[in-house]
Design a protein around this motif. Structure first.
Motif, PDB file in Angstrom:
ATOM      1  N   GLU A   1      -3.297  -0.276  -8.635  1.00 34.46           N
ATOM      2  CA  GLU A   1      -1.929  -0.799  -8.564  1.00 34.46           C
ATOM      3  C   GLU A   1      -1.761  -1.662  -7.309  1.00 34.46           C
ATOM      4  O   GLU A   1      -1.149  -2.728  -7.346  1.00 34.46           O
ATOM      5  N   TRP A   2      -2.329  -1.198  -6.204  1.00 35.93           N
ATOM      6  CA  TRP A   2      -2.231  -1.913  -4.940  1.00 35.93           C
ATOM      7  C   TRP A   2      -2.899  -3.290  -5.033  1.00 35.93           C
ATOM      8  O   TRP A   2      -2.284  -4.313  -4.758  1.00 35.93           O
ATOM      9  N   ILE A   3      -4.168  -3.320  -5.455  1.00 32.49           N
ATOM     10  CA  ILE A   3      -4.898  -4.595  -5.466  1.00 32.49           C
ATOM     11  C   ILE A   3      -4.346  -5.558  -6.522  1.00 32.49           C
ATOM     12  O   ILE A   3      -4.409  -6.770  -6.340  1.00 32.49           O
ATOM     13  N   SER A   4      -3.753  -5.022  -7.587  1.00 38.20           N
ATOM     14  CA  SER A   4      -3.188  -5.913  -8.612  1.00 38.20           C
ATOM     15  C   SER A   4      -1.939  -6.638  -8.104  1.00 38.20           C
ATOM     16  O   SER A   4      -1.531  -7.648  -8.672  1.00 38.20           O
ATOM     17  N   SER A   5      -1.356  -6.155  -7.014  1.00 43.45           N
ATOM     18  CA  SER A   5      -0.184  -6.819  -6.433  1.00 43.45           C
ATOM     19  C   SER A   5      -0.556  -7.992  -5.521  1.00 43.45           C
ATOM     20  O   SER A   5       0.315  -8.788  -5.156  1.00 43.45           O
ATOM     21  N   PHE A   6      -1.823  -8.121  -5.157  1.00 47.25           N
ATOM     22  CA  PHE A   6      -2.234  -9.123  -4.174  1.00 47.25           C
ATOM     23  C   PHE A   6      -1.926 -10.566  -4.576  1.00 47.25           C
ATOM     24  O   PHE A   6      -1.435 -11.341  -3.755  1.00 47.25           O
TER      25      PHE A   6
ATOM     26  N   LEU B   1       0.843  -1.203   0.000  1.00 48.78           N
ATOM     27  CA  LEU B   1       0.000   0.000   0.000  1.00 48.78           C
ATOM     28  C   LEU B   1       0.874   1.247   0.000  1.00 48.78           C
ATOM     29  O   LEU B   1       0.650   2.178  -0.770  1.00 48.78           O
ATOM     30  N   ASP B   2       1.880   1.251   0.860  1.00 46.92           N
ATOM     31  CA  ASP B   2       2.775   2.406   0.961  1.00 46.92           C
ATOM     32  C   ASP B   2       3.530   2.668  -0.336  1.00 46.92           C
ATOM     33  O   ASP B   2       3.914   3.796  -0.607  1.00 46.92           O
ATOM     34  N   ASN B   3       3.738   1.628  -1.133  1.00 47.60           N
ATOM     35  CA  ASN B   3       4.499   1.758  -2.384  1.00 47.60           C
ATOM     36  C   ASN B   3       3.616   1.897  -3.617  1.00 47.60           C
ATOM     37  O   ASN B   3       4.133   1.937  -4.723  1.00 47.60           O
ATOM     38  N   SER B   4       2.303   1.959  -3.438  1.00 48.25           N
ATOM     39  CA  SER B   4       1.383   2.013  -4.582  1.00 48.25           C
ATOM     40  C   SER B   4       0.860   3.427  -4.792  1.00 48.25           C
ATOM     41  O   SER B   4       0.488   4.109  -3.842  1.00 48.25           O
ATOM     42  N   ALA B   5       0.826   3.821  -6.046  1.00 45.37           N
ATOM     43  CA  ALA B   5       0.337   5.150  -6.395  1.00 45.37           C
ATOM     44  C   ALA B   5      -1.173   5.187  -6.584  1.00 45.37           C
ATOM     45  O   ALA B   5      -1.763   6.268  -6.635  1.00 45.37           O
TER      46      ALA B   5
END
Length: 155
Positions: free
Chosen positions: A142-147, A134-138
């Protein structure tokens, strides 16, 4: 529970599940809603329930896992904002998972348990990976696609 064994609802005004570990607390909120109704029905209540839990739990770190068949964009954006910035004055740790992702976490947990590698700290490692991402997502997308990759790497 209905005649088919499927839950028809939970108690109102509290999280669906509350978990108390020695180093952190966790709530789990579950819905079967998919569309914009998901955000209408779950957005504020999940954040409010989790904040009430945070205030009463007695631990410094708390997480919320939100589980839905799919996570609607409006719901995702609400949880991303409350986690990245704040809800009612402080950031929260709300992790929106699809049902498929949650099942994968449960399957991996079962495997870890069979190898005697599962405990609350192991779970906390996974939860912290979502928080770090979360801290590294703009953006929320982008955040949820990293899950999926975060869950796979947890194995």
């Amino acid at each position: 529970i209905g005649d088919d064994g499927i839950p028809t609802g939970f108690r109102a005004n509290v999280p669906d599940i509350e978990c108390y570990y020695s180093t952190f607390g966790m709530t789990v909120e579950v819905t079967l809603l998919n569309g914009r109704d998901q955000w209408y029905a779950e957005g504020q209540p999940v954040m409010r329930h989790h904040r009430q839990f945070e205030e009463s739990c007695g631990t410094d770190e708390n997480y919320c896992i939100f589980v839905a068949p799919t996570v609607h964009t409006d719901t995702l954006n609400s949880f991303w904002m409350s986690s990245k910035y704040e809800y009612d004055g402080q950031p929260q740790n709300i992790i929106p998972l699809t049902l498929t992702q949650f099942i994968k976490v449960l399957e991996l947990s079962k495997e870890k348990l069979s190898r005697n590698e599962l405990n609350h700290e192991t779970l906390k490692t996974l939860l912290n990976s979502f928080k770090s991402q979360l801290d590294n997502s703009a953006s929320s997308s982008e955040w949820i696609s990293s899950f999926p990759a975060l869950i796979d790497s947890w194995s």
